[in-house]
Design a protein around this motif. Sequence first.
Motif, PDB file in Angstrom:
ATOM      1  N   THR A 245       5.570   0.123  28.362  1.00 42.94           N
ATOM      2  CA  THR A 245       4.742   0.900  27.428  1.00 42.94           C
ATOM      3  C   THR A 245       4.072   2.045  28.187  1.00 42.94           C
ATOM      4  N   GLU A 246       3.525   2.987  27.464  1.00 38.22           N
ATOM      5  CA  GLU A 246       2.798   4.094  28.110  1.00 38.22           C
ATOM      6  C   GLU A 246       1.657   3.552  28.966  1.00 38.22           C
ATOM      7  N   GLU A 247       0.989   2.523  28.449  1.00 37.74           N
ATOM      8  CA  GLU A 247      -0.139   1.911  29.157  1.00 37.74           C
ATOM      9  C   GLU A 247       0.308   1.317  30.488  1.00 37.74           C
ATOM     10  N   ARG A 248       1.444   0.595  30.467  1.00 40.27           N
ATOM     11  CA  ARG A 248       1.964   0.010  31.724  1.00 40.27           C
ATOM     12  C   ARG A 248       2.446   1.113  32.674  1.00 40.27           C
ATOM     13  N   LYS A 251       0.007   2.725  34.977  1.00 42.26           N
ATOM     14  CA  LYS A 251      -0.469   1.943  36.132  1.00 42.26           C
ATOM     15  C   LYS A 251       0.496   1.991  37.316  1.00 42.26           C
TER      16      LYS A 251
END
Length: 302
Positions: A245-248, A251
Motif C-alpha cells: 500500500t502507499e502507507e507501507r 516506510k
Amino acid sequence: MMTATKVKERSLLGIKELDRTEILQLLNRTAYWDNQAEKLTPVLRSHFVANMFFENSTRTRFSFEMAEKRLGVQVLNFTAAASSVEKGESIYDTVRTLESMGIDAGVVRLKPAGVLQQLAEKVSIPLINAGDGNNEHPTQALLDLYTMSKNFGELKGLKVSIIGDIMHSRVARSNLWGLTKMGAKVQFCAPDNMKAPELAEFAPYVTMEEALKADVVMMLRVQLERHASGILQSAEEYRKQFGLTEERAAKLDKSTIIMHPAPVNRNVEIDDAVVESDKSRIFPQMANGVPVRMAVIERAIH
C-alpha cells in the motif's frame, strides 16, 4: 548437427541447473545487447525459432518475439488455442513436428511442470523455458537479476524479499535459485495457505513488516481466480494484509526498489500510485526482458 551435450548446454530449462559463471555470462551478454544503439542487429538472420506457447502469455511471447526479431531470427509463432494440440495432439508431437520442419531452437511455455525436462531429453534442438507450471521461469529471473545489478552495481549481499503466492510461483523459485547463487539473501512473505514449505530451508518466511526491510521488495501477482477456490479470502483482505500500500511503501528505506513480474493487479498486491512511483522498477524490468532474451536466444543458436 549439435551433439546431445551441446544441445543441453545451449538449452535454458531452469536457473537451478546453471552455475554462477553461466548466470554471469548471460548477464554480461544482456548488458552488451542492452547497450546497442541499433535496434536491429541481424546476427541470426538465417535461423528459425518457434515460440510454442501451450499456455497463454501475451507479454512474455511479445518480449521473446521482439528479442528474436532484433537478432534477425525468422520467427514462427505457435499458440495452442488455435492448434492441433486442442484436438488431442501431444505437446511432444507438436515440438517434434516443428523440429522436423527445421527450426533451430524452440521457446516453450506450458502448464504441466516437469514436461519440458522430458521433452528436452527427446529432441535434438535447444529449448528455452518460457515458464513451466509452478516450476521455473528462468528468463524472468534473469531479467530481475539484471534489473537489480543495474540498480545496485552487484547482487552479492543484497537482501531481497519476495512477497505473495510463493506456492504457485515459478518466478519466486527461479529468483530464489538465481539470487542465492549470486550471493544475495532471499526471504519470503506469504499468507499461510500460499507458502511453499519445501522452500523454507532455502529462504526463511518473515512477517510483512520484516519483509519491507530489504533492498528489493518483489511483489508477486495474485491469481484472483484462486478466490473462487477459497485460497484467497478477498482482494481487499489480501491488500490489507500483504499488499504494498502507499502507507507501507512510505516506510521503505530510501534506496529500496520495488519489483513485480507483471501483469500487476493494481490496488491488490500494489497500490496504483506505488506502481508509478520513483522506487518502482516494474517498467524497466519489462524493458530489460528484451536484451535478456536476446542473450538467451543467441546462446541457444550460436
